[in-house]
Design a protein around this motif. Structure first.
Motif, PDB file in Angstrom:
ATOM      1  N   MET A   1      -4.918   0.651  -1.001  1.00 31.06           N
ATOM      2  CA  MET A   1      -3.616   0.343  -0.438  1.00 31.06           C
ATOM      3  C   MET A   1      -2.714   1.560  -0.612  1.00 31.06           C
ATOM      4  N   VAL A   2      -1.667   1.648   0.194  1.00 30.18           N
ATOM      5  CA  VAL A   2      -0.688   2.716   0.001  1.00 30.18           C
ATOM      6  C   VAL A   2       0.672   2.245   0.500  1.00 30.18           C
ATOM      7  N   ALA A   3       1.679   2.484  -0.313  1.00 29.06           N
ATOM      8  CA  ALA A   3       3.050   2.087   0.018  1.00 29.06           C
ATOM      9  C   ALA A   3       3.860   3.327   0.388  1.00 29.06           C
ATOM     10  N   PHE A   4       4.767   3.158   1.351  1.00 25.25           N
ATOM     11  CA  PHE A   4       5.641   4.248   1.785  1.00 25.25           C
ATOM     12  C   PHE A   4       7.087   3.773   1.807  1.00 25.25           C
ATOM     13  N   GLY A   5       7.998   4.683   1.504  1.00 23.60           N
ATOM     14  CA  GLY A   5       9.423   4.349   1.535  1.00 23.60           C
ATOM     15  C   GLY A   5      10.233   5.465   0.899  1.00 23.60           C
ATOM     16  N   TYR A   6      11.357   5.079   0.331  1.00 19.65           N
ATOM     17  CA  TYR A   6      12.254   6.045  -0.323  1.00 19.65           C
ATOM     18  C   TYR A   6      12.483   5.611  -1.757  1.00 19.65           C
TER      19      TYR A   6
ATOM     20  N   ARG B   1       2.916 -10.173   2.676  1.00 24.95           N
ATOM     21  CA  ARG B   1       3.057  -9.417   1.422  1.00 24.95           C
ATOM     22  C   ARG B   1       3.089 -10.367   0.220  1.00 24.95           C
ATOM     23  N   GLU B   2       3.754 -11.492   0.379  1.00 22.21           N
ATOM     24  CA  GLU B   2       3.823 -12.468  -0.706  1.00 22.21           C
ATOM     25  C   GLU B   2       2.456 -13.062  -1.011  1.00 22.21           C
ATOM     26  N   LYS B   3       1.637 -13.223   0.013  1.00 21.51           N
ATOM     27  CA  LYS B   3       0.294 -13.749  -0.210  1.00 21.51           C
ATOM     28  C   LYS B   3      -0.577 -12.737  -0.946  1.00 21.51           C
ATOM     29  N   LEU B   4      -0.375 -11.472  -0.674  1.00 20.85           N
ATOM     30  CA  LEU B   4      -1.160 -10.428  -1.324  1.00 20.85           C
ATOM     31  C   LEU B   4      -0.712 -10.171  -2.763  1.00 20.85           C
ATOM     32  N   LEU B   5       0.563 -10.413  -3.023  1.00 23.26           N
ATOM     33  CA  LEU B   5       1.178 -10.028  -4.300  1.00 23.26           C
ATOM     34  C   LEU B   5       0.463 -10.570  -5.541  1.00 23.26           C
ATOM     35  N   PRO B   6       0.072 -11.856  -5.598  1.00 26.86           N
ATOM     36  CA  PRO B   6      -0.562 -12.362  -6.828  1.00 26.86           C
ATOM     37  C   PRO B   6      -1.870 -11.669  -7.184  1.00 26.86           C
ATOM     38  N   TYR B   7      -2.511 -11.036  -6.214  1.00 23.67           N
ATOM     39  CA  TYR B   7      -3.805 -10.399  -6.454  1.00 23.67           C
ATOM     40  C   TYR B   7      -3.721  -8.882  -6.367  1.00 23.67           C
ATOM     41  N   SER B   8      -2.489  -8.371  -6.385  1.00 22.50           N
ATOM     42  CA  SER B   8      -2.270  -6.918  -6.292  1.00 22.50           C
ATOM     43  C   SER B   8      -1.429  -6.463  -7.472  1.00 22.50           C
ATOM     44  N   TRP B   9      -2.040  -6.470  -8.662  1.00 20.27           N
ATOM     45  CA  TRP B   9      -1.281  -6.181  -9.874  1.00 20.27           C
ATOM     46  C   TRP B   9      -0.737  -4.756  -9.890  1.00 20.27           C
ATOM     47  N   GLY B  10      -1.362  -3.864  -9.149  1.00 19.87           N
ATOM     48  CA  GLY B  10      -0.882  -2.488  -9.101  1.00 19.87           C
ATOM     49  C   GLY B  10       0.238  -2.267  -8.119  1.00 19.87           C
ATOM     50  N   ALA B  11       0.627  -3.333  -7.417  1.00 23.76           N
ATOM     51  CA  ALA B  11       1.673  -3.194  -6.389  1.00 23.76           C
ATOM     52  C   ALA B  11       2.802  -4.195  -6.602  1.00 23.76           C
TER      53      ALA B  11
ATOM     54  N   PRO C   1      -0.293   5.557  -3.844  1.00 20.61           N
ATOM     55  CA  PRO C   1      -1.632   5.021  -3.590  1.00 20.61           C
ATOM     56  C   PRO C   1      -1.921   3.925  -4.610  1.00 20.61           C
ATOM     57  N   ILE C   2      -2.638   2.885  -4.187  1.00 17.98           N
ATOM     58  CA  ILE C   2      -2.833   1.720  -5.063  1.00 17.98           C
ATOM     59  C   ILE C   2      -4.282   1.257  -5.032  1.00 17.98           C
ATOM     60  N   GLU C   3      -4.883   1.173  -6.219  1.00 20.50           N
ATOM     61  CA  GLU C   3      -6.209   0.570  -6.380  1.00 20.50           C
ATOM     62  C   GLU C   3      -6.150  -0.689  -7.237  1.00 20.50           C
ATOM     63  N   GLY C   4      -4.982  -1.015  -7.741  1.00 18.77           N
ATOM     64  CA  GLY C   4      -4.845  -2.148  -8.641  1.00 18.77           C
ATOM     65  C   GLY C   4      -4.767  -3.475  -7.905  1.00 18.77           C
ATOM     66  N   PHE C   5      -5.942  -3.985  -7.506  1.00 20.48           N
ATOM     67  CA  PHE C   5      -5.967  -5.277  -6.823  1.00 20.48           C
ATOM     68  C   PHE C   5      -7.337  -5.923  -7.002  1.00 20.48           C
ATOM     69  N   ASN C   6      -7.402  -7.233  -6.764  1.00 22.37           N
ATOM     70  CA  ASN C   6      -8.663  -7.959  -6.812  1.00 22.37           C
ATOM     71  C   ASN C   6      -9.302  -7.883  -5.429  1.00 22.37           C
TER      72      ASN C   6
ATOM     73  N   ARG D   1       6.090  14.943  -4.131  1.00 24.78           N
ATOM     74  CA  ARG D   1       5.317  13.714  -4.084  1.00 24.78           C
ATOM     75  C   ARG D   1       4.992  13.202  -5.480  1.00 24.78           C
ATOM     76  N   HIS D   2       5.177  11.919  -5.678  1.00 23.82           N
ATOM     77  CA  HIS D   2       4.769  11.272  -6.927  1.00 23.82           C
ATOM     78  C   HIS D   2       4.415   9.833  -6.610  1.00 23.82           C
ATOM     79  N   ALA D   3       3.755   9.166  -7.532  1.00 24.93           N
ATOM     80  CA  ALA D   3       3.379   7.768  -7.329  1.00 24.93           C
ATOM     81  C   ALA D   3       4.614   6.900  -7.538  1.00 24.93           C
ATOM     82  N   THR D   4       5.312   6.617  -6.469  1.00 29.18           N
ATOM     83  CA  THR D   4       6.577   5.890  -6.539  1.00 29.18           C
ATOM     84  C   THR D   4       6.326   4.425  -6.897  1.00 29.18           C
ATOM     85  N   LYS D   5       6.885   4.000  -8.025  1.00 31.51           N
ATOM     86  CA  LYS D   5       6.634   2.642  -8.508  1.00 31.51           C
ATOM     87  C   LYS D   5       7.541   1.606  -7.855  1.00 31.51           C
ATOM     88  N   GLU D   6       8.744   2.027  -7.477  1.00 30.16           N
ATOM     89  CA  GLU D   6       9.685   1.089  -6.860  1.00 30.16           C
ATOM     90  C   GLU D   6      10.510   1.836  -5.815  1.00 30.16           C
TER      91      GLU D   6
END
Length: 224
Positions: free
Chosen positions: A199-204, A65-75, A170-175, A18-23
């Motif tokens: 927030m938390v993102a999942f994938g590969y 997701r696009e609406k959230l993106l401008p205010y989610s700098w950590g994601a 895991p993501i805390e970088g948001f307004n 497990r690691h904080a997957t950036k992309e």
């Protein structure tokens, strides 16, 4: 004993994995059964007094997701590429008071406590909020206490995912205010009862991470 040792090694391997997957690889999707399993580990997680202050919102709509993106700098990379993206909400302080309809409902309908037992538990819980932890006087502290519990579910979900070869971040970088405003306007979050915790993102993973770095055990563990 051999089976137990194997199980321990598998669990530790998952923690190493497990690691904080950036992309994420946007072409790879988590199966419904695997993601249901991950969500179930969150739902079954422990919470203080068993009052489950959380709600898990799975955001699969690209438009949302696009609406959230401008205010989610950590994601910035996770929102567009994650197979599944989860917002973890936490109950607001008024719902977590010993006298609230929510708490009474949990004790009666979920925990199915006899009336006299529920009354005793409510009394202990009320004292905990007022004096033991001194939470009730500070609304932000009360909300953050609920959020701390959501992090138990967050950790369990990420570990469970890692055990079946699924990455997460895991993501805390948001307004906070902006995200809550969007969720409220879209009818996704009832702002009278919930706020966003994390927030938390999942994938590969798209790329292999560098090796895990942690301080040595003797710097973080003390026996007394």
């Amino acid at each position: 004993m051999e089976t137990l040792t194997t199980a321990k090694n598998q669990i530790l391997s998952a923690y190493e994995f497990r690691h904080a997957t950036k992309e994420f690889d946007s072409h790879k999707k988590i199966s419904d059964s695997d993601f249901d399993f991950i969500l179930e580990t969150g739902r079954l997680s422990p919470s203080s007094f068993g009052f489950e202050p959380w709600k898990f919102v799975v955001v699969q709509s690209n438009a949302m997701r696009e609406k959230l993106l401008p205010y989610s700098w950590g994601a910035k990379k996770q929102l567009p590429t994650a197979s599944h993206f989860v917002l973890i909400l936490s109950r607001l302080p008024k719902d977590m008071l010993a006298s609230s309809d929510y708490i009474k409902g949990v004790m009666e309908n979920v925990q199915q406590l006899p009336a006299e037992v529920a009354q005793g538990k409510a009394k202990v819980y009320d004292a905990f909020l007022k004096s033991d932890f001194g939470l009730e006087e500070n609304e932000r502290a009360m909300f953050e206490w609920g959020c701390r519990q959501t992090y138990i579910a967050l950790g369990n979900m990420m570990t469970a995912a890692a055990q079946i070869g699924i990455d997460s971040c895991p993501i805390e970088g948001f307004n906070k205010n902006k995200i809550e405003q969007i969720l409220s306007e879209e009818g996704i979050m009832d702002a009278e009862h919930f706020g966003i915790s994390c927030m938390v993102a999942f994938g590969y993973r798209l790329n292999e991470p560098r090796g895990k770095t942690r301080r040595p055990a003797d710097q973080v563990i003390e026996w007394v």
